[in-house]
Design a protein around this motif. Structure first.
Motif, PDB file in Angstrom:
ATOM      1  N   LYS A 316     -14.745  30.038  -4.976  1.00 10.88           N
ATOM      2  CA  LYS A 316     -14.831  28.598  -4.727  1.00 10.88           C
ATOM      3  C   LYS A 316     -13.465  27.965  -4.475  1.00 10.88           C
ATOM      4  O   LYS A 316     -13.383  26.856  -3.955  1.00 10.88           O
ATOM      5  N   LEU A 317     -12.387  28.673  -4.865  1.00  8.79           N
ATOM      6  CA  LEU A 317     -11.044  28.104  -4.769  1.00  8.79           C
ATOM      7  C   LEU A 317     -10.469  28.397  -3.394  1.00  8.79           C
ATOM      8  O   LEU A 317      -9.551  29.188  -3.215  1.00  8.79           O
ATOM      9  N   LYS A 318     -11.012  27.743  -2.407  1.00 10.59           N
ATOM     10  CA  LYS A 318     -10.748  28.081  -1.006  1.00 10.59           C
ATOM     11  C   LYS A 318      -9.294  27.872  -0.590  1.00 10.59           C
ATOM     12  O   LYS A 318      -8.817  28.520   0.332  1.00 10.59           O
ATOM     13  N   SER A 319      -8.580  26.944  -1.244  1.00  8.32           N
ATOM     14  CA  SER A 319      -7.213  26.612  -0.822  1.00  8.32           C
ATOM     15  C   SER A 319      -6.148  27.360  -1.607  1.00  8.32           C
ATOM     16  O   SER A 319      -4.952  27.117  -1.416  1.00  8.32           O
ATOM     17  N   LEU A 320      -6.548  28.266  -2.501  1.00 14.01           N
ATOM     18  CA  LEU A 320      -5.611  28.914  -3.416  1.00 14.01           C
ATOM     19  C   LEU A 320      -4.555  29.724  -2.671  1.00 14.01           C
ATOM     20  O   LEU A 320      -4.867  30.571  -1.846  1.00 14.01           O
ATOM     21  N   ARG A 321      -3.272  29.439  -2.980  1.00 15.84           N
ATOM     22  CA  ARG A 321      -2.140  30.182  -2.419  1.00 15.84           C
ATOM     23  C   ARG A 321      -1.564  31.158  -3.442  1.00 15.84           C
ATOM     24  O   ARG A 321      -1.106  32.238  -3.080  1.00 15.84           O
ATOM     25  N   THR A 322      -1.560  30.740  -4.720  1.00 13.29           N
ATOM     26  CA  THR A 322      -0.921  31.523  -5.773  1.00 13.29           C
ATOM     27  C   THR A 322      -1.892  31.717  -6.920  1.00 13.29           C
ATOM     28  O   THR A 322      -2.436  30.739  -7.443  1.00 13.29           O
ATOM     29  N   LEU A 323      -2.093  32.984  -7.342  1.00 17.75           N
ATOM     30  CA  LEU A 323      -2.944  33.290  -8.487  1.00 17.75           C
ATOM     31  C   LEU A 323      -2.176  34.232  -9.414  1.00 17.75           C
ATOM     32  O   LEU A 323      -1.834  35.348  -9.035  1.00 17.75           O
ATOM     33  N   ILE A 324      -1.897  33.748 -10.619  1.00 19.63           N
ATOM     34  CA  ILE A 324      -1.224  34.559 -11.629  1.00 19.63           C
ATOM     35  C   ILE A 324      -2.192  34.749 -12.784  1.00 19.63           C
ATOM     36  O   ILE A 324      -2.550  33.785 -13.468  1.00 19.63           O
ATOM     37  N   LEU A 325      -2.627  35.978 -12.968  1.00 19.24           N
ATOM     38  CA  LEU A 325      -3.640  36.309 -13.969  1.00 19.24           C
ATOM     39  C   LEU A 325      -2.972  37.045 -15.117  1.00 19.24           C
ATOM     40  O   LEU A 325      -2.383  38.100 -14.935  1.00 19.24           O
ATOM     41  N   LYS A 326      -3.055  36.495 -16.314  1.00 21.57           N
ATOM     42  CA  LYS A 326      -2.475  37.118 -17.498  1.00 21.57           C
ATOM     43  C   LYS A 326      -3.584  37.423 -18.497  1.00 21.57           C
ATOM     44  O   LYS A 326      -4.633  36.792 -18.493  1.00 21.57           O
ATOM     45  N   GLY A 327      -3.345  38.384 -19.377  1.00 23.08           N
ATOM     46  CA  GLY A 327      -4.304  38.675 -20.431  1.00 23.08           C
ATOM     47  C   GLY A 327      -4.628  40.147 -20.504  1.00 23.08           C
ATOM     48  O   GLY A 327      -5.169  40.725 -19.556  1.00 23.08           O
ATOM     49  N   ASN A 328      -4.306  40.777 -21.635  1.00 24.15           N
ATOM     50  CA  ASN A 328      -4.506  42.215 -21.758  1.00 24.15           C
ATOM     51  C   ASN A 328      -5.967  42.629 -21.803  1.00 24.15           C
ATOM     52  O   ASN A 328      -6.296  43.800 -21.671  1.00 24.15           O
ATOM     53  N   ASP A 329      -6.866  41.654 -22.032  1.00 23.99           N
ATOM     54  CA  ASP A 329      -8.279  42.007 -22.105  1.00 23.99           C
ATOM     55  C   ASP A 329      -8.923  42.124 -20.733  1.00 23.99           C
ATOM     56  O   ASP A 329     -10.083  42.519 -20.616  1.00 23.99           O
ATOM     57  N   VAL A 330      -8.187  41.795 -19.692  1.00 21.11           N
ATOM     58  CA  VAL A 330      -8.736  41.885 -18.342  1.00 21.11           C
ATOM     59  C   VAL A 330      -8.728  43.346 -17.893  1.00 21.11           C
ATOM     60  O   VAL A 330      -7.676  43.978 -17.815  1.00 21.11           O
ATOM     61  N   GLU A 331      -9.894  43.894 -17.584  1.00 18.81           N
ATOM     62  CA  GLU A 331     -10.000  45.315 -17.223  1.00 18.81           C
ATOM     63  C   GLU A 331     -10.455  45.533 -15.788  1.00 18.81           C
ATOM     64  O   GLU A 331     -10.318  46.631 -15.265  1.00 18.81           O
ATOM     65  N   GLU A 332     -11.011  44.529 -15.176  1.00 20.38           N
ATOM     66  CA  GLU A 332     -11.409  44.666 -13.773  1.00 20.38           C
ATOM     67  C   GLU A 332     -11.253  43.334 -13.075  1.00 20.38           C
ATOM     68  O   GLU A 332     -11.193  42.287 -13.702  1.00 20.38           O
ATOM     69  N   PHE A 333     -11.181  43.406 -11.774  1.00 17.17           N
ATOM     70  CA  PHE A 333     -10.936  42.205 -10.985  1.00 17.17           C
ATOM     71  C   PHE A 333     -12.156  41.923 -10.122  1.00 17.17           C
ATOM     72  O   PHE A 333     -12.699  42.831  -9.500  1.00 17.17           O
TER      73      PHE A 333
END
Length: 754
Positions: A316-333
């Motif tokens: 839904k975030l159609k205009s997104l230029r920068t995505l910084i994802l943090k968090g050790n619990d993230v296992e898949e994208f």
């Protein structure tokens, strides 16, 4: 506080339990607690915190220091008004000296003296700083860029100086300096508000963020460096950190300047969990729950820092230029990442992610991809990463994450490592046309390169923007070592490289390009590696000689270790100049199993004295078991000397006369040392002396008592030292720690010591 003491809080969240544990952890300890730059004015919270701290603060000389710019906070936290200290302000002359220095040296060189008109106006502006150094620094940066009478009069006459109190005055001054920035830099400064206060931001990361947001025009790192330097000159950045070869790597913003950035961008940047359809940038790291406007679809959002992307419908975030994802619990994208067609910056570092989805290769506008310290990430899209034709910067940590066919990413500027081999990055020829690479490059598994011709296909001499190179071989399972010399000969870097490391190289001789001495003639004086600042030669176990290095004019850090076949450091190591190793500051020599003698230099012009190691501050010699002598007379500039496991070394103390800069001296497992002679008294700056495991040490000169600078004396496990002169202790008045014979004694055991 509890986390700083105990490392973790074991999952405790109840405030009473935490305070109780804090009291237990501090009980009986001697401490000074500093709470810096406090703004929290919740009176009840302070009462709850002060109660347990006051129980234990009054004993053992404990103290709590709180710094704040708020009178209200000071009234809440203080136990007595008599303990309050209000720092004074600078004089107008001091403020002018700060401004003048900025104006004179702002562009990296000394400018012409100011004329009388500018001098008079400048001093009037200094008066308007009201004694605040930050105001003087920022105004000085602005004035340095516009050194004409009209511009300075405009600053002097500004209404920004009309604020009634100092806080409003400095905020107005900061805003005035911002208003004088070129229009292209203003959004670059404003977007810095997305980082938390007191956060060390990497210069490289910041410039790549500017690129992703389209703030540099064309995506050009050189332009980003210019913008960064401009903001630094204006004191919008501070507390800079530098890398091994002197370039700025990190910086912070003063919290008042961060407040300015936030106020400028407040209509577009959301730092708190509120709802707004105008939000362009938001940082939700450590903020829960996810605000509704994200889950509903933020059509204008361009920058998102978030811990868990699953709480957001990314597509839904159609205009997104920068995505910084943090968090050790993230296992898949989520595979919906492929729908973010405008995405230019993606960071999934420090997560437990196991694979990058194939849809990531549809991000044709992606410029920066970071997946550093993702130890679980073992799967990348096979043979499709080259679809990311706009990719300029890729950051990863492990060789098993090496993307294949990187040679087709012709825009690539950042590649931290290249792992050679058919099951890794492929042939070293993949590097051939990546001539825009900059920063640092580590090349691993060089045993996979066949010969010099294949090595030359890496085309390293044309990669003139690279500053640091590391060449690494694997020592496991190698059947032949015959091609190492050929391969390294073919990997000659461009001559302006600043940092070089060679590791696990098994040739018998270093390459000719590392042996090159200065070419002298009436019209020419040049050398290969003329700009080298740092050199590491590690575990090159078959090499028999060290290359000539003394002529390198900028070499500051030299580390050699594991060169098991080197028996002598001979005069060729120094070269034949009059001044040798003119800039070297740190020299490490470790695990040299066969080294017997470190010889003095020879040569130079007849009748003239050779100058060697004039700037050397730190010398470390470890595990050189057969080394018998060090040329101490050339090392008088040392501040720190650390020698361990050199059983045959005996001359250290005998030639230490005149070492007036030496502050720290550590000697251990040196069984050839028999005494601490009277020459030690000449070390008039010595603060730390540690001697341990020196089995033949029998005598300590009474002249040690004349070293009034000594603060720590540690002599342990020296079995033949049966008696320590008490008169030495009576004369050493500055001790902070005393250890003799392996037993630690508090100072109260020696009443004649302060």
């Amino acid at each position: 506080m509890l986390q700083a003491l105990d490392g973790n809080m074991s999952g405790m969240t109840n405030i009473d339990a935490i305070l109780n544990q804090l009291e237990i952890s501090l009980q009986g300890k001697k401490f000074i607690l500093v709470l810096d730059d406090v703004w929290n004015d919740a009176a009840r919270g302070w009462d709850d915190l002060k109660r347990p701290l006051m129980k234990i603060c009054g004993v053992n000389g404990n103290a709590i220091v709180v710094t704040t710019r708020s009178e209200e906070v000071a009234s809440m936290v203080e136990t007595s008004i008599e303990y309050r200290h209000k720092p004074g302000i600078l004089s107008d002359e001091d403020c002018w000296s700060i401004i003048e220095k900025k104006v004179q040296y702002g562009h990296g060189g000394i400018s012409a003296p100011l004329n009388s008109d500018l001098l008079a106006i400048g001093k009037e502006i200094a008066e308007k700083c009201r004694g605040v150094p930050l105001a003087a620094k920022v105004l000085g940066g602005t004035m340095a860029l516009k050194k004409d009478k009209e511009a300075w009069l405009s600053i002097r006459n500004s209404t920004a100086f009309n604020a009634s109190d100092n806080r409003d005055n400095i905020e107005s001054i900061l805003k005035l300096s911002f208003d004088h920035l070129p229009s292209s830099l203003k959004p670059c400064f404003a977007i810095c508000s997305i980082f938390p206060k007191d956060y060390f931001v990497e210069k490289e990361e910041l410039i790549q963020l500017w690129m992703a947001e389209g703030l540099l025009g064309t995506p050009n790192v050189d332009t980003g460096n210019e913008y960064f330097s401009y903001l630094l000159l204006n004191s919008f950045f501070q507390d800079i950190e530098r890398n091994d070869y002197g370039d700025i790597s990190k910086c912070k913003m003063h919290d008042l300047i961060h407040d300015l950035a936030l106020s400028i961008s407040k209509s577009e940047t959301m730092m708190l969990v509120t709802s707004s359809v105008q939000i362009r940038h938001t940082n939700l790291i450590r903020r829960k729950p996810t605000p509704p406007f994200l889950t509903d679809g933020a059509k204008k959002l361009r920058t998102l820092f978030i811990e868990n992307a699953f709480s957001v419908g990314l597509w839904k975030l159609k205009s997104l230029r920068t995505l910084i994802l943090k968090g050790n619990d993230v296992e898949e994208f989520p595979s919906s990442i492929g729908k973010l067609k405008h995405l230019r910056y993606l960071d999934v570092s420090h997560t437990n992610m196991k694979a990058l989805p194939e849809s990531i290769t549809k991000l044709y506008n992606l410029q920066t991809l970071r997946f550093e310290e993702c130890i679980s990430l073992t799967e990348l899209p096979k043979n499709k990463m080259f679809n990311l034709l706009s990719l300029r910067h890729i950051h990863f940590s492990y060789d098993f994450q090496m993307p294949s066919m990187v040679g087709r990413l012709t825009c690539l500027e950042t590649l931290p490592l290249f792992a050679v081999g058919p099951d890794r990055g492929g042939s070293i020829q993949e590097l051939e046309f990546l001539n825009n690479l900059r920063g640092s490059l580590r090349i691993e598994y060089l045993e996979e390169v066949r010969d010099k011709d294949e090595a030359e296909k890496a085309n390293l001499q044309k990669k003139t923007k690279l500053e640091a190179l590391k060449f690494v071989w694997s020592t496991y399972g190698r059947e032949s070592f015959g091609n190492d010399e050929e391969v390294l000969e073919g990997l000659q870097p461009h001559e302006a490289i600043k940092s070089l490391e060679i590791k696990d190289y098994l040739g018998e001789r270093f390459p000719s390009w590392l042996w090159m001495m200065r070419i002298r003639s009436e019209s020419n004086s040049s050398t290969i590696l003329n700009n080298l600042v740092k050199l590491n030669l590690i575990d090159c176990s078959r090499c028999k000689e060290l290359p000539r290095l003394g002529h390198l004019p900028y070499l500051e850090v030299l580390s050699i270790g594991g060169l098991d076949n080197v028996k002598y450091i001979v005069s060729e190591f120094y070269g034949n100049d009059q001044t040798l190793f003119p800039s070297l500051k740190s020299f490490e020599m470790m695990s040299m199993e066969s080294l017997e003698e470190w010889k003095e230099p020879s040569g130079g012009d007849p009748g003239s004295e050779i100058v060697v190691f004039p700037c050397l501050k730190e010398l470390i010699i470890w595990e050189c078991h057969w080394l018998t002598k060090v040329p101490m007379k050339y090392l008088s500039s040392l501040e720190s000397l650390d020698i361990r496991d050199c059983e045959e070394l005996s001359n250290i103390f005998d030639e230490i006369h005149g070492f007036q800069s030496l502050r720290t001296l550590q000697i251990s497992y040196c069984h050839g040392i028999t005494r601490l002679p009277s020459e030690i008294r000449s070390c008039t700056s010595l603060q730390v002396l540690e001697i341990s495991r020196c089995d033949k040490l029998t005598n300590v000169s009474q002249d040690l008592g004349n070293v009034n600078s000594l603060m720590k004396l540690n002599i342990r496990h020296c079995p033949r030292l049966s008696n320590f002169p008490e008169e030495i202790l009576q004369r050493l008045v500055n001790f902070k720690l005393l250890e003799i014979g392996g037993f630690s004694e508090e100072l109260v055991a020696f009443p004649y010591l302060n």
